[in-house]
Design a protein around this motif. Structure first.
Motif, PDB file in Angstrom:
ATOM      1  N   LEU A 199       0.876  -1.174   0.000  1.00  0.00           N
ATOM      2  CA  LEU A 199       0.000   0.000   0.000  1.00  0.00           C
ATOM      3  C   LEU A 199       0.909   1.218   0.000  1.00  0.00           C
ATOM      4  CD1 LEU A 199      -2.216  -1.032   3.085  1.00  0.00           C
ATOM      5  CD2 LEU A 199      -2.784  -1.440   0.697  1.00  0.00           C
ATOM      6  N   ILE A 215      -1.858  -2.531  -3.926  1.00  0.00           N
ATOM      7  CA  ILE A 215      -3.282  -2.864  -3.912  1.00  0.00           C
ATOM      8  C   ILE A 215      -4.108  -1.824  -3.164  1.00  0.00           C
ATOM      9  CG2 ILE A 215      -2.904  -5.335  -4.212  1.00  0.00           C
ATOM     10  CD1 ILE A 215      -3.397  -5.651  -1.200  1.00  0.00           C
ATOM     11  N   VAL A 222      -9.214  -8.420  -3.728  1.00  0.00           N
ATOM     12  CA  VAL A 222      -9.759  -7.116  -4.115  1.00  0.00           C
ATOM     13  C   VAL A 222      -8.602  -6.123  -4.150  1.00  0.00           C
ATOM     14  CG1 VAL A 222     -11.346  -5.244  -3.492  1.00  0.00           C
ATOM     15  CG2 VAL A 222     -11.980  -7.627  -3.015  1.00  0.00           C
ATOM     16  N   GLY A 223      -8.395  -5.489  -5.289  1.00  0.00           N
ATOM     17  CA  GLY A 223      -7.314  -4.520  -5.436  1.00  0.00           C
ATOM     18  C   GLY A 223      -7.752  -3.126  -5.041  1.00  0.00           C
ATOM     19  N   ALA A 268      -8.291  -3.099   0.574  1.00  0.00           N
ATOM     20  CA  ALA A 268      -7.890  -4.197  -0.298  1.00  0.00           C
ATOM     21  C   ALA A 268      -8.115  -5.495   0.471  1.00  0.00           C
ATOM     22  CB  ALA A 268      -6.420  -4.044  -0.673  1.00  0.00           C
ATOM     23  N   ILE A 273      -6.761  -9.551   0.716  1.00  0.00           N
ATOM     24  CA  ILE A 273      -5.891 -10.638   0.262  1.00  0.00           C
ATOM     25  C   ILE A 273      -6.301 -11.938   0.964  1.00  0.00           C
ATOM     26  CG2 ILE A 273      -3.940  -9.102  -0.215  1.00  0.00           C
ATOM     27  CD1 ILE A 273      -2.578 -10.183   2.334  1.00  0.00           C
ATOM     28  N   LEU A 288      -7.974 -11.284   4.473  1.00  0.00           N
ATOM     29  CA  LEU A 288      -7.353 -10.240   5.293  1.00  0.00           C
ATOM     30  C   LEU A 288      -7.624  -8.907   4.614  1.00  0.00           C
ATOM     31  CD1 LEU A 288      -3.813 -11.526   6.294  1.00  0.00           C
ATOM     32  CD2 LEU A 288      -5.658 -10.871   7.853  1.00  0.00           C
ATOM     33  N   LEU A 297      -6.823  -4.805   4.218  1.00  0.00           N
ATOM     34  CA  LEU A 297      -5.703  -3.878   4.379  1.00  0.00           C
ATOM     35  C   LEU A 297      -6.136  -2.488   3.955  1.00  0.00           C
ATOM     36  CD1 LEU A 297      -3.012  -6.138   2.718  1.00  0.00           C
ATOM     37  CD2 LEU A 297      -2.988  -5.423   5.110  1.00  0.00           C
ATOM     38  N   VAL A 350      -4.940   1.955   4.325  1.00  0.00           N
ATOM     39  CA  VAL A 350      -4.061   2.995   4.861  1.00  0.00           C
ATOM     40  C   VAL A 350      -4.702   4.340   4.583  1.00  0.00           C
ATOM     41  CG1 VAL A 350      -2.665   3.163   2.739  1.00  0.00           C
ATOM     42  CG2 VAL A 350      -1.676   3.880   4.918  1.00  0.00           C
ATOM     43  N   CYS A 407      -4.575  -5.240  13.905  1.00  0.00           N
ATOM     44  CA  CYS A 407      -3.305  -4.594  14.251  1.00  0.00           C
ATOM     45  C   CYS A 407      -3.089  -3.388  13.345  1.00  0.00           C
ATOM     46  CB  CYS A 407      -2.124  -5.555  14.157  1.00  0.00           C
ATOM     47  SG  CYS A 407      -1.832  -6.202  12.519  1.00  0.00           S
ATOM     48  N   THR A 415      -1.915   2.452   8.876  1.00  0.00           N
ATOM     49  CA  THR A 415      -2.246   1.235   8.124  1.00  0.00           C
ATOM     50  C   THR A 415      -2.931   0.285   9.087  1.00  0.00           C
ATOM     51  OG1 THR A 415      -0.233   1.458   6.788  1.00  0.00           O
ATOM     52  CG2 THR A 415      -1.293  -0.711   6.816  1.00  0.00           C
ATOM     53  N   VAL A 457      -4.698  -3.680   9.531  1.00  0.00           N
ATOM     54  CA  VAL A 457      -5.026  -5.012   9.033  1.00  0.00           C
ATOM     55  C   VAL A 457      -6.301  -5.460   9.745  1.00  0.00           C
ATOM     56  CG1 VAL A 457      -4.246  -7.407   8.770  1.00  0.00           C
ATOM     57  CG2 VAL A 457      -2.571  -5.532   8.771  1.00  0.00           C
TER      58      VAL A 457
END
Lengths: 301, 301
Positions: free
Chosen positions: A88, A119, B25-26, B32, B34, B42, B44, B46, B86, B135, B137
């Motif tokens: 990212l 991504i 998913v991008g 996103a 993954i 997961l 993600l 930011v 996290c 960021t 997760v």
């Protein structure tokens, strides 16, 4: 502001995090490590690139700004013997900057080339120097698992990949190759004989002192064995210049190291040993000991 | 620079990423997605917080700066019906700023309170306004899996949590509660009857237009049904003010929605419906249609 001192405070306050929930390794190593739903390790790291601090905004080609933004975080993944899988990126971009689209395009292309496609991310305007960040997620494909700074033991040899020094003057700080393939090869060949590992960003002396502190040991490095780039005047420059992005690691088996051939012909040098005690000393040819903590950058200090 | 336009270019260039390697998913959704080593999703995300853009550096207490930096990213996790696990944070901090330690301490405390302890980060000095990033997760603990912007279908009802408008004037942009618990409850109660979802950051009109575009449908919102905070003069303000961080979502079952009670007594309003077509219109009490894309912020435009 002393950045490293500030980070140290933050790490100390978070010392109880490891083992909490999904967290395997909290702040203070090259990456944090969490457990995924199957118990496998996921590596997480983020780094910043600030115009005027980490690159010269007047002179650095966009391509190399983009490359450094991604490569610094890739190097953190390499430092744990991981492989990057996705990234990212954020940019706080001066309103007058006309090349934001090209910059992010280059970051996306380079991230994909490093194996970690972009991504997600965010872009904001800012009335100041450009600030880029890159977060990377990595996995450990080797049985050795993530290689921490804390696993050096007395009796280990201290080793380094590549050559050190002169990174800023030569421009290598913009073009270095993160040592992902080398780290994976070390981890696969050496398995449990690989001790601690980190990447060199602030200078061999200060970084080795950090590895010593994390492991609770002493590192003794022989100045004459520190591999220097051409044009780097002496061991002191090689040990303090910073931004090398080479791997510093320890090994439990001399014979194993000497037989190793790293990918891409990357040099591997044994530069010292681990003993009981604390700190890192670099011993010059007259036998004088120099404190590693004085050799390198403590940003902002 | 038009940030959103720039992001749109980036998304378009990355459209082929979904399905590549671990990527589900991008770029372009709130997070996103993954696949981890067991195939679980997961999340993600930011986000950035820039002094002078997202908060007033002269007047905003450190506590609320820290809170907004974390809460914006938590809200992105909520938008996918995920739970944060996290976080990583960075700060590019003016050299003259004396409270960096306190700021990061507060971010660490707040991140932990939101369920996503700060496990890494970076601090750098910068000669400009403060730029923070966070960021996060997240995981999806519900069987429904991540809820995307792309899953609205003709016939769905359009719903929103809470009330809208006046976030900046009231200071709610600093104190909002990310709708994690509400999103999880929606996902668990509605399962496959929950359609698309996103969080409202730029204003109902423009955000609903983005959801419509992602799903390839048309959203028809009734102005009179848009829930307003006290003091918000009219539907137009409620639909364009931005920084609400409420959930906009679509549902396949009217009866199901009307029976739902959200955690913390958070209000839930049905405000419109999904039809064939494109774009988002807000229909006022005289029956006039207003283009949603004109109602809200396109940062930097």
């Amino acid at each position: 502001m002393r950045e490293r001192e500030l980070l140290r405070h933050i790490y100390e306050r978070s010392a109880d995090l490891a083992g909490e929930g999904v967290i395997r390794v909290g702040p203070g190593d090259d990456c944090a490590v969490i457990r995924d739903s199957a118990g496998a390790s996921l590596l997480l790291t983020v780094d910043q690139l600030v115009a005027g601090r980490h690159f010269d905004p007047e002179r650095t080609p966009i391509d190399l700004v983009a490359r450094k933004a991604i490569a610094r975080s890739v190097s953190d993944i390499a430092a744990m013997a991981g492989t990057p899988i996705c990234a990212l990126a954020t940019g706080a971009i001066p309103d007058c900057y006309a090349h934001a689209d090209e910059l992010f395009d280059r970051m996306a292309t380079l991230a994909r080339a490093f194996g970690c496609p972009l991504i997600g991310g965010d872009i904001a305007g800012a009335d100041g120097p450009m600030v880029l960040t890159c977060t990377i997620v990595g996995v450990c494909r080797t049985t050795r698992g993530p290689v921490l700074r804390a696993d050096a033991r007395p009796g280990d040899l201290v080793c380094v990949t590549g050559r050190l020094g002169g990174s800023l003057e030569s421009g290598r700080h913009l073009t270095f190759e993160p040592r992902v393939a080398e780290a994976v090869a070390l981890s696969e060949s050496l398995a449990d004989r690989l001790g601690a590992m980190m990447d060199l960003s602030d200078g061999l002396g200060i970084d080795a002192s950090r590895l010593a502190a994390a492991s609770g040991v002493r590192l003794e490095i022989e100045a004459g064995r520190v591999p220097r780039h051409e044009g780097v005047a002496d061991w002191r420059r090689a040990a303090s210049d910073g931004e090398d992005y080479e791997l510093l690691f320890t090994v439990r088996d001399r014979a194993g190291v000497e037989r190793l051939e790293l990918p891409r012909g990357t040099p591997l040098s044994v530069i010292g040993r681990v003993t009981e005690g604390a700190g890192c000393v670099i011993i010059d040819e007259r036998g004088h000991e120099h404190d590693g903590a004085d050799l390198g950058w403590d940003h902002g200090a």
